[in-house]
Motif scaffolding. Structure first.
Motif, PDB file in Angstrom:
ATOM      1  N   VAL A   1       0.849  -1.200   0.000  1.00  0.00           N
ATOM      2  CA  VAL A   1       0.000   0.000   0.000  1.00  0.00           C
ATOM      3  C   VAL A   1       0.883   1.248   0.000  1.00  0.00           C
ATOM      4  N   LEU A   2       1.901   1.259   0.863  1.00  0.00           N
ATOM      5  CA  LEU A   2       2.805   2.411   0.917  1.00  0.00           C
ATOM      6  C   LEU A   2       3.523   2.601  -0.423  1.00  0.00           C
ATOM      7  N   ALA A   3       3.898   1.500  -1.074  1.00  0.00           N
ATOM      8  CA  ALA A   3       4.561   1.596  -2.377  1.00  0.00           C
ATOM      9  C   ALA A   3       3.604   2.162  -3.419  1.00  0.00           C
ATOM     10  N   ALA A   4       2.345   1.722  -3.395  1.00  0.00           N
ATOM     11  CA  ALA A   4       1.355   2.219  -4.354  1.00  0.00           C
ATOM     12  C   ALA A   4       1.102   3.713  -4.174  1.00  0.00           C
ATOM     13  N   LEU A   5       1.231   4.193  -2.937  1.00  0.00           N
ATOM     14  CA  LEU A   5       1.025   5.609  -2.649  1.00  0.00           C
ATOM     15  C   LEU A   5       2.318   6.410  -2.767  1.00  0.00           C
ATOM     16  N   ASP A   6       3.388   5.739  -3.182  1.00  0.00           N
ATOM     17  CA  ASP A   6       4.716   6.359  -3.312  1.00  0.00           C
ATOM     18  C   ASP A   6       5.199   6.905  -1.967  1.00  0.00           C
ATOM     19  N   LEU A   7       4.954   6.130  -0.905  1.00  0.00           N
ATOM     20  CA  LEU A   7       5.337   6.540   0.443  1.00  0.00           C
ATOM     21  C   LEU A   7       6.373   5.612   1.067  1.00  0.00           C
ATOM     22  N   THR A   8       6.942   4.717   0.276  1.00  0.00           N
ATOM     23  CA  THR A   8       7.941   3.802   0.811  1.00  0.00           C
ATOM     24  C   THR A   8       9.135   4.602   1.320  1.00  0.00           C
ATOM     25  N   PRO A   9       9.519   4.416   2.579  1.00  0.00           N
ATOM     26  CA  PRO A   9      10.671   5.174   3.108  1.00  0.00           C
ATOM     27  C   PRO A   9      11.923   4.936   2.279  1.00  0.00           C
ATOM     28  N   ALA A  10      12.689   5.981   2.081  1.00  0.00           N
ATOM     29  CA  ALA A  10      13.934   5.861   1.330  1.00  0.00           C
ATOM     30  C   ALA A  10      14.942   5.016   2.111  1.00  0.00           C
ATOM     31  N   PRO A  11      15.869   4.364   1.423  1.00  0.00           N
ATOM     32  CA  PRO A  11      16.886   3.567   2.123  1.00  0.00           C
ATOM     33  C   PRO A  11      17.647   4.432   3.135  1.00  0.00           C
ATOM     34  N   GLY A  12      17.811   3.896   4.326  1.00  0.00           N
ATOM     35  CA  GLY A  12      18.553   4.612   5.353  1.00  0.00           C
ATOM     36  C   GLY A  12      17.698   5.488   6.240  1.00  0.00           C
ATOM     37  N   THR A  13      16.409   5.666   5.890  1.00  0.00           N
ATOM     38  CA  THR A  13      15.554   6.481   6.741  1.00  0.00           C
ATOM     39  C   THR A  13      15.120   5.670   7.953  1.00  0.00           C
TER      40      THR A  13
END
Length: 196
Positions: free
Chosen positions: A43-55
């Protein structure tokens, strides 16, 4: 020559039918999940909300991680929905750790018949080549039954894939918002270190 003409006509007709505004694509039936979850990784990926690496993660290491969400699909014919859960980007949240991206989960109660009819439509056709999708229009949607089980549903797009069709939006607006919660997702900017 006749065969070639017939082939061209067939190709043209196929092209026209596939571009029909209300031609629903072949969407598989959605799988029933134990519950709706706006924090599921898919769901987060579909909303473009996936945390960036290292966050920083928002879920403590001791907490149970959110389970994978099934792919969006058509509402199963045997599934009786009593409410919906709408997942959308929630803007930014600020706390002592810093500024976070977030997701908003809204529970919507009421008669879902109009919503289910709208979800059965195909995506609308684009009316202009110059229009651009709006990031604020992103939406991930679940239908929920009386036992709390949920299906993650496919939502037909409005023109230019700028968000859900107006019929879907109108049906959602007709339901009653009974709960709204915003959850932090990823740390965008850490809070400044305190001065010595």
């Amino acid at each position: 020559m006749t065969a070639l003409t017939a082939l061209c006509v067939t190709v043209l007709l196929a092209g026209c039918s596939s571009g029909s505004p209300d031609a629903a694509p072949t969407v598989p039936v959605a799988r029933v999940a134990e519950a709706a979850d706006c924090m599921a990784p898919q769901v987060l990926a579909a909303l473009d909300l996936t945390p960036a690496p290292g966050t920083a993660a928002t879920v403590p290491s001791s907490a149970v991680p959110h389970v994978d969400a099934p792919d969006p699909g058509r509402v199963p014919s045997t599934f009786v929905a009593v409410s919906a859960v709408e997942c959308t980007p929630g803007g930014t949240l600020v706390d002592t750790a810093g500024t976070w991206s977030s997701v908003r989960a809204r529970r919507l109660d009421g008669d879902t018949a109009a919503l289910e009819a709208a979800l059965a439509l195909g995506s609308a056709s684009a009316s202009s080549q110059d229009c651009a999708p709006s990031a604020s229009a992103r939406l991930d949607l679940w239908l929920v039954d009386a036992l709390g089980r949920a299906v993650r549903v496919w939502v037909p797009d409005e023109t230019c894939a700028g968000g859900p069709r107006t019929e879907v939006t109108a049906a959602l607006d007709a339901l009653e918002v009974t709960d709204s919660t915003t959850y932090p997702v990823g740390l965008l900017e850490p809070a400044p270190a305190p001065s010595p």
